[in-house]
Design an enzyme around this catalytic site. Structure first.
Site, short mmCIF file in Angstrom:
data_model
loop_
_atom_site.label_atom_id
_atom_site.label_comp_id
_atom_site.label_asym_id
_atom_site.label_seq_id
_atom_site.Cartn_x
_atom_site.Cartn_y
_atom_site.Cartn_z
N THR A 44 0.85 -1.19 0.00
CA THR A 44 0.00 0.00 0.00
C THR A 44 0.88 1.23 0.00
O THR A 44 2.10 1.15 0.20
CB THR A 44 -0.93 0.05 1.23
N GLY A 73 3.15 -0.95 4.75
CA GLY A 73 2.48 0.30 5.10
C GLY A 73 3.52 1.40 5.10
O GLY A 73 4.60 1.24 5.68
N VAL A 99 7.52 -1.97 7.14
CA VAL A 99 7.60 -0.50 7.11
C VAL A 99 8.17 -0.04 5.78
O VAL A 99 9.24 -0.48 5.36
CB VAL A 99 8.48 0.03 8.26
N LYS A 100 7.45 0.85 5.13
CA LYS A 100 7.87 1.35 3.82
C LYS A 100 8.43 2.76 3.97
O LYS A 100 7.75 3.65 4.51
CB LYS A 100 6.65 1.35 2.89
N VAL A 101 9.65 2.97 3.51
CA VAL A 101 10.28 4.29 3.57
C VAL A 101 10.81 4.68 2.19
O VAL A 101 11.11 3.80 1.38
CB VAL A 101 11.44 4.32 4.60
#
Length: 237
Positions: A44, A73, A99-101
């Site tokens: 997402t 996310g 965790v998306k960065v």
């Protein structure tokens, strides 16, 4: 990097198969694909969450419960401290949350810290092999090169996947290549041929993988011939 090896070996060990992720926050679309048994995770981003019209924690929690694989996310802060704080918050939602960065200096800094704490990280918005190398050095679990957006500017998106595959194999990086911004079945096919670990695509593109006119034609012929026999399956007498 040795600081994240224990986590990788126990939680996200390399998968010998290519995984397919659905790139959406639409629960019903995810449910339909999940029932087929063909998706392994979900990605997402803020735009997809906004499109759902729902509260982010509620949406992500529902997706994590529905699909047991990695669910990405994304953080929204521009500084590493904020990304780390948001990343910890996201990880509280479920154990399969990733965790998306973004691939910025601050994003790489956050990736290093989060990975060091044992959190899986997906570094997104990758458009060069040099960027992918930095993500792997920072302990990223996934790197997300955007092939569709490169194609949009008359560049070769799949060439980037080939370059990253070569670099990662040269040095045995454990970071998985997650081909992103796939626009259709051909992107998915090319990613598989190159050896991408994962490909994420909109539900529409995944459904299109089923399509072939000869399948439809052959099935119709079989059913027409069977109907002529007047027989029924599953009925005795």
């Amino acid at each position: 990097d040795s600081h994240c090896l224990p986590f990788r070996l126990t939680i996200l060990s390399p998968n010998p198969n290519m995984d397919i992720f659905a790139d959406t926050a639409d629960i019903e679309e995810i449910r339909k694909l999940n029932e087929l048994g063909i998706i392994d995770g979900v990605t997402t981003n803020p735009s997809l969450i906004a499109k759902s019209g729902r509260e982010i924690r509620e949406v992500l929690a529902e997706i994590c419960e529905l699909v047991p694989g990695p669910i990405s996310g994304e953080t929204v802060s521009s500084d590493a401290e904020g990304m780390v704080r948001e990343g910890r918050w996201l990880r509280e939602i479920a154990n399969n949350m990733v965790v998306k960065v973004p691939l910025t200096p601050e994003g790489i800094k956050a990736c290093y810290q989060l990975s060091d704490e044992g959190h899986p990280v997906n570094v997104t918005l990758c458009f060069s092999a040099n960027q992918a190398l930095l993500a792997a050095k920072s302990g990223a679990t996934f790197i997300s090169p955007f092939v569709g957006r490169l194609d949009d500017i008359s560049s070769e998106g799949m060439q980037l996947i080939q370059e990253i595959r070569m670099i990662y194999d040269n040095y045995d990086f454990s970071t998985e290549i997650l081909t992103a911004s796939a626009r259709g079945p051909m992107h998915i096919l090319e990613a598989a041929k190159i050896g991408s670990d994962v490909v994420t695509a909109p539900p529409k593109a995944i459904w299109q993988m089923f399509n072939h006119p000869l399948t439809d034609k052959g099935l119709k012929a079989f059913l027409d011939d069977w109907e002529k026999t007047g027989q029924k399956l599953g009925q005795s007498g």
